[in-house]
Design a protein around this motif. Structure first.
Motif, PDB file in Angstrom:
ATOM      1  N   LEU A  13      10.329 -13.404  -3.647  1.00 24.28           N
ATOM      2  CA  LEU A  13      10.058 -13.482  -2.262  1.00 24.28           C
ATOM      3  C   LEU A  13       9.945 -12.046  -1.938  1.00 24.28           C
ATOM      4  N   ILE A  14      10.402 -10.915  -2.311  1.00 21.81           N
ATOM      5  CA  ILE A  14      10.136  -9.500  -2.017  1.00 21.81           C
ATOM      6  C   ILE A  14       8.759  -9.245  -2.618  1.00 21.81           C
ATOM      7  N   SER A  15       8.147  -9.634  -3.700  1.00 16.28           N
ATOM      8  CA  SER A  15       6.901  -9.284  -4.385  1.00 16.28           C
ATOM      9  C   SER A  15       6.148 -10.072  -3.354  1.00 16.28           C
ATOM     10  N   LYS A  16       6.363 -11.273  -2.775  1.00 13.32           N
ATOM     11  CA  LYS A  16       5.303 -12.022  -1.975  1.00 13.32           C
ATOM     12  C   LYS A  16       5.428 -11.469  -0.699  1.00 13.32           C
ATOM     13  N   LYS A  17       6.397 -10.715  -0.327  1.00 22.06           N
ATOM     14  CA  LYS A  17       6.799 -10.139   1.088  1.00 22.06           C
ATOM     15  C   LYS A  17       7.028 -11.264   2.046  1.00 22.06           C
ATOM     16  N   ILE A  18       7.731 -12.239   1.597  1.00 21.86           N
ATOM     17  CA  ILE A  18       8.160 -13.438   2.392  1.00 21.86           C
ATOM     18  C   ILE A  18       9.791 -13.324   2.465  1.00 21.86           C
ATOM     19  N   SER A  49       3.654 -21.539  -2.865  1.00 20.88           N
ATOM     20  CA  SER A  49       3.777 -21.657  -1.147  1.00 20.88           C
ATOM     21  C   SER A  49       5.152 -20.876  -0.822  1.00 20.88           C
ATOM     22  N   ARG A  50       5.559 -20.616   0.207  1.00 25.19           N
ATOM     23  CA  ARG A  50       6.738 -20.103   0.819  1.00 25.19           C
ATOM     24  C   ARG A  50       7.667 -21.309   0.750  1.00 25.19           C
ATOM     25  N   GLU A  51       7.258 -22.510   1.204  1.00 23.99           N
ATOM     26  CA  GLU A  51       8.085 -23.758   1.108  1.00 23.99           C
ATOM     27  C   GLU A  51       8.737 -24.057  -0.381  1.00 23.99           C
TER      28      GLU A  51
END
Length: 528
Positions: free
Chosen positions: A365-370, A311-313
């Motif tokens: 984060l870059i790979s997840k585009k977030i 998750s982002r969190e």
């Protein structure tokens, strides 16, 4: 003339000359003739290849002579091309016969070792494939009926003829029939691969050969599978809809249904373990492994709808934790006095460790585009940026590497944020990057200074004209003082110059526009 034809034919020049336009089918250096009803085919056709499935007849043979007979028509250009292609292409019929011969030999070996001496069979079993290949064998009704409920229901008491048509694989069907005679199926299957056993399982299930189904499932449960075989095993077992034994086979791949929070706890444990590891080699290996797996998961998002992702969190929780640890280490380094020289090496290692952790998380984060939130998070680290200037470059240059990677990502468009966020990052960290650029070039392996410079140029040129002016005029002053120790942003400076003066000048001349009042040329005193 015939000798010349043969010479051109062997060299392959005839068809090449036609393809290149030097000869046309209607113009040939050799005499042409038409076939008469007595000669419906060219005289250069080859006889069919001999095989064990058919015998050649005298009519299929031909003899060659050094002198053509009067009844033989002259060689034409089409004959030569056909003969050339025939000489260079393997016969499809020969390949087909060879495959059949190999299949027949394998089936013969299966039958030779399969059946004990039960005497003559009372049932003729014929198995045929879709292409017409057929195998017939004498089998025993009591054996087939005892092992297969399908044969028990469909065979009469006296036996007779049983034909199984349109089989996908004749050899597999014959192998399953041989298994009906086998007393120890586990031993018979020993050494077989998953793909082969799946074929036997499908046929065993089709003829309701329960012992064969059980043996195949037990074998699949015991042997390892490749990833390709794993998908095939799950697919086949789902199609067959077998009951209890299947669950045992699929235990290695079936997972319990779990919530995203439970999965996130596992992700958090794994990622935190990598971030806290003290063994640098193991940590480096696990970083590469985890980053590759997370990128792979991201690539499969479209194909797999039931997947669970970190998750982002969780990722930003780890970012905040690493930033806090980095701030503590930098604060300690800024307060380090001459009497604590022994702590210097430890602090350097801690700062480099935490900075490397942040770089790794940023890549995820870059790979997840977030990664958009990280841009403002890094821009807000003003306390860290202030302390950065109070410690030696040998302590801090790894921190500037974070800024360099962020500029590369923003310059490539991998992270999309507002121009205010982009300008905020430069306002907080650009001076620190200027100061450490020489150290980054010399000490950071794997960092391409040209990529950093290109990323900075692209990033600056996405700002407003007022912001471009502020950034580039400050760079201009610093570059004149530091030279190669400062990033080379000449390309961005050239674009800004043309936007500010050349293109704007043309627009003013044509449309009578004026420069905005806040766009000014600042003259700096270099002697200060």
């Amino acid at each position: 003339m015939a000798a010349a034809a043969d010479s051109l034919l062997k060299s392959g020049e005839v068809s090449a000359m036609i393809r290149q336009g030097f000869l046309s089918p209607s113009s040939t250096p050799f005499p042409s003739s038409r076939f008469s009803p007595q000669h419906p085919s060219p005289p250069f056709s080859s006889p069919p290849p001999s095989s064990s499935f058919s015998s050649s007849s005298p009519s299929s043979s031909f003899s060659s002579s050094s002198h053509p007979s009067p009844s033989t028509p002259p060689t034409t250009l089409f004959d030569m091309i056909a003969r050339e292609n025939q000489d260079h292409r393997p016969s499809a019929e020969a390949d087909h016969n060879e495959k059949r011969l190999r299949l027949q030999e394998r089936i013969a070996r299966v039958l030779a070792g399969a059946r004990p001496d039960w005497g003559l069979g009372d049932v003729e079993l014929s198995v045929s494939s879709g292409d017409g290949f057929r195998v017939s064998m004498g089998v025993h009704r009591r054996v087939l009926a005892a092992g297969s409920r399908f044969f028990a229901e469909n065979l009469g008491r006296r036996g007779g003829v049983v034909e199984i048509c349109e089989c996908d694989d004749v050899e597999v069907y014959v192998e399953v029939v041989a298994m009906l005679y086998c007393g120890d199926l586990r031993r018979r299957l020993c050494g077989e691969g998953a793909k082969r056993v799946l074929g036997l399982l499908k046929v065993s299930a089709a003829i309701m050969f329960d012992a064969g189904v059980t043996a195949c499932l037990e074998h699949l449960e015991a042997i390892p599978w490749s990833e390709e075989e794993e998908e095939e095993v799950v697919s086949v077992l789902s199609q067959l809809q077998l009951r209890d034994p299947v669950a045992e086979v699929l235990q290695r791949v079936l997972v319990e249904s779990s919530s995203s929070s439970r999965a996130d706890a596992i992700f958090l444990r794994l990622l935190a373990g990598v971030l806290q590891s003290k063994d640098e080699k193991a940590r480096r290996d696990m970083k590469v492994l985890m980053l590759g797996l997370l990128r792979e998961d991201n690539a499969q998002t479209v194909e797999l709808t039931d997947r669970i992702d970190v998750s982002r969190e969780t990722l930003y929780h780890l970012c905040h934790k690493c930033l806090s640890s980095l701030l503590v280490s930098v604060t300690d380094a800024a307060m380090l006095d001459e009497n604590r020289r022994d702590d210097r090496g430890n602090l350097m290692a801690e700062i480099a460790h935490e900075a490397d952790n942040i770089q790794w998380l940023f890549q995820i984060l870059i790979s997840k585009k977030i990664a958009d939130e990280f841009v403002m998070l890094w821009a807000e680290q003003k306390e860290l940026a202030d302390l950065h200037g109070k410690i030696p470059s040998i302590f801090r240059y790894e921190i500037s590497r974070i800024t360099a990677q962020l500029c590369i990502a923003l310059g490539k468009g991998e992270v999309l944020v507002s121009k205010e966020a982009r300008f905020a990052v430069l306002s907080t960290w650009l001076d620190a990057l200027y100061e450490d650029f020489g150290w980054l070039k010399r000490a950071c392996r794997g960092l391409d200074k040209r990529m950093v410079e290109e990323g900075l140029c692209q990033m600056i040129l996405t700002l407003s004209m007022v912001q471009q002016q502020v950034v580039l005029l400050r760079w201009f002053d610093r570059f004149l003082k530091k030279g190669d120790e400062c990033p080379n942003l000449q390309r961005a400076f050239q674009v800004w110059w043309r936007r500010s003066f050349v293109r704007r000048f043309v627009g003013e001349e044509e449309g009578g526009g004026q420069y905005p009042s806040d766009l000014q040329i600042v003259v700096c005193d270099q002697s200060a």
